[in-house]
Design a protein around this motif. Sequence first.
Motif, PDB file in Angstrom:
ATOM      1  N   THR A   6      -3.354   2.880   3.215  1.00  0.00           N
ATOM      2  CA  THR A   6      -3.904   3.474   1.995  1.00  0.00           C
ATOM      3  C   THR A   6      -4.972   4.510   2.294  1.00  0.00           C
ATOM      4  O   THR A   6      -5.748   4.879   1.435  1.00  0.00           O
ATOM      5  N   TYR A  57       7.895  12.622   6.800  1.00  0.00           N
ATOM      6  CA  TYR A  57       8.222  13.248   5.524  1.00  0.00           C
ATOM      7  C   TYR A  57       9.143  14.433   5.791  1.00  0.00           C
ATOM      8  O   TYR A  57       9.101  15.050   6.857  1.00  0.00           O
ATOM      9  N   ASN A  73      -1.103   6.822  -4.397  1.00  0.00           N
ATOM     10  CA  ASN A  73      -0.776   5.625  -3.612  1.00  0.00           C
ATOM     11  C   ASN A  73      -1.241   4.392  -4.367  1.00  0.00           C
ATOM     12  O   ASN A  73      -2.299   4.407  -4.985  1.00  0.00           O
ATOM     13  N   MET A  74      -0.442   3.357  -4.286  1.00  0.00           N
ATOM     14  CA  MET A  74      -0.857   2.082  -4.840  1.00  0.00           C
ATOM     15  C   MET A  74      -1.482   1.260  -3.730  1.00  0.00           C
ATOM     16  O   MET A  74      -0.939   1.190  -2.633  1.00  0.00           O
ATOM     17  N   ASN A  75      -2.576   0.633  -3.993  1.00  0.00           N
ATOM     18  CA  ASN A  75      -3.306  -0.093  -2.961  1.00  0.00           C
ATOM     19  C   ASN A  75      -2.442  -1.147  -2.283  1.00  0.00           C
ATOM     20  O   ASN A  75      -2.628  -1.474  -1.135  1.00  0.00           O
ATOM     21  N   ILE A  87      -5.126  11.680  -3.431  1.00  0.00           N
ATOM     22  CA  ILE A  87      -5.612  12.645  -2.443  1.00  0.00           C
ATOM     23  C   ILE A  87      -5.112  14.031  -2.818  1.00  0.00           C
ATOM     24  O   ILE A  87      -3.975  14.191  -3.270  1.00  0.00           O
ATOM     25  N   GLY A 126      11.652   6.128  -7.184  1.00  0.00           N
ATOM     26  CA  GLY A 126      10.265   6.306  -6.797  1.00  0.00           C
ATOM     27  C   GLY A 126       9.443   6.864  -7.925  1.00  0.00           C
ATOM     28  O   GLY A 126       9.962   7.306  -8.948  1.00  0.00           O
ATOM     29  N   TYR A 183      -5.199   5.274  -5.808  1.00  0.00           N
ATOM     30  CA  TYR A 183      -5.814   6.120  -4.794  1.00  0.00           C
ATOM     31  C   TYR A 183      -5.097   7.446  -4.820  1.00  0.00           C
ATOM     32  O   TYR A 183      -3.862   7.492  -4.784  1.00  0.00           O
ATOM     33  N   PHE A 224      -1.333  20.168  -2.956  1.00  0.00           N
ATOM     34  CA  PHE A 224      -0.552  19.007  -3.369  1.00  0.00           C
ATOM     35  C   PHE A 224      -1.475  17.869  -3.767  1.00  0.00           C
ATOM     36  O   PHE A 224      -2.483  17.627  -3.106  1.00  0.00           O
ATOM     37  N   GLY A 252       0.743  -0.814  -1.812  1.00  0.00           N
ATOM     38  CA  GLY A 252       1.938  -0.187  -1.267  1.00  0.00           C
ATOM     39  C   GLY A 252       1.672   0.557   0.014  1.00  0.00           C
ATOM     40  O   GLY A 252       0.531   0.722   0.423  1.00  0.00           O
ATOM     41  N   ASN A 253       2.738   0.980   0.654  1.00  0.00           N
ATOM     42  CA  ASN A 253       2.621   1.707   1.904  1.00  0.00           C
ATOM     43  C   ASN A 253       3.076   3.142   1.764  1.00  0.00           C
ATOM     44  O   ASN A 253       3.265   3.817   2.767  1.00  0.00           O
ATOM     45  N   GLN A 254       3.267   3.598   0.564  1.00  0.00           N
ATOM     46  CA  GLN A 254       3.861   4.904   0.370  1.00  0.00           C
ATOM     47  C   GLN A 254       2.966   5.805  -0.468  1.00  0.00           C
ATOM     48  O   GLN A 254       2.432   5.400  -1.494  1.00  0.00           O
ATOM     49  N   PHE A 255       2.832   7.048   0.003  1.00  0.00           N
ATOM     50  CA  PHE A 255       2.213   8.097  -0.782  1.00  0.00           C
ATOM     51  C   PHE A 255       3.324   8.896  -1.455  1.00  0.00           C
ATOM     52  O   PHE A 255       4.339   9.211  -0.837  1.00  0.00           O
ATOM     53  N   TYR A 256       3.126   9.240  -2.708  1.00  0.00           N
ATOM     54  CA  TYR A 256       4.066  10.080  -3.438  1.00  0.00           C
ATOM     55  C   TYR A 256       3.381  11.413  -3.727  1.00  0.00           C
ATOM     56  O   TYR A 256       2.265  11.453  -4.251  1.00  0.00           O
ATOM     57  N   PHE A 257       4.086  12.476  -3.353  1.00  0.00           N
ATOM     58  CA  PHE A 257       3.513  13.806  -3.461  1.00  0.00           C
ATOM     59  C   PHE A 257       4.098  14.571  -4.645  1.00  0.00           C
ATOM     60  O   PHE A 257       5.289  14.432  -4.960  1.00  0.00           O
ATOM     61  N   GLY A 258       3.273  15.412  -5.229  1.00  0.00           N
ATOM     62  CA  GLY A 258       3.753  16.353  -6.227  1.00  0.00           C
ATOM     63  C   GLY A 258       4.450  17.521  -5.552  1.00  0.00           C
ATOM     64  O   GLY A 258       4.493  17.622  -4.326  1.00  0.00           O
TER      65      GLY A 258
END
Lengths: 112, 112
Positions: free
Chosen positions: A98, A35, B93-95, B34, B1, B32, B89, B97-103
């Motif tokens: 995940t 990242y 994540n979508m189950n 975090i 994204g 999901y 933060f 998918g392989n990507q986390f999107y952060f605020g």
Amino acid sequence: NAGVTQTPKFQVLKTGQSMTLQCAQDMNHEYMSWYRQDPGMGLRLIHYSVGAGITDQGEVPNGYNVSRSTTEDFPLRLLSAAPSQTSVYFCASSYSNTGELFFGEGSRLTVL
Amino acid sequence: GESVGLHLPTLSVQEGDNSIINCAYSNSASDYFIWYKQESGKGPQFIIDIRSNMDKRQGQRVTVLLNKTVKHLSLQIAATQPGDSAVYFCAENMNTGNQFYFGTGTSLTVIP
């Protein structure tokens, strides 16, 4: 158990230079990712890997290359550094794609 | 994204008070979530997570609430302490998918 280790912690480059940010984890995690963190923009995914030999692009992959020859290591290469790549870079790993991400301490890169 | 946004970029609370940090997400397929805490000069650290089949999850002094109807989650910190001062933060994540999107993060300052 060191967790996720990034080197170097600080680096200054000139425009056009190349370099590699190193990332290693000792938790036997299959999933690793890079990242970048810029002020006011949160963390954005550059590249990720779901296992040795497998890599894929994230949100902002341009100007970066990755490889995953072993489970432990996931280096990030800047081919021709640009000032827009000045940022703090974080490597992260997880048991799965995940699961909870474990982050390194970051590498602060300045491109002049 | 996908975008993950926070309602308040900064939050100041008195020591001992409860803190509430909010996060809105836009992807209804995200399942999901975090919350991470990032102290100055360090990498993000996991605080608590929640999956979409739950509305609430509690940890030590922290509670995460998920409202799927309005695509909103919050982090509640009880009896806030000076050591809680950090940037928080949320990530989705979508189950599949392989990507986390952060605020973009909320900066919490605890006033002694």
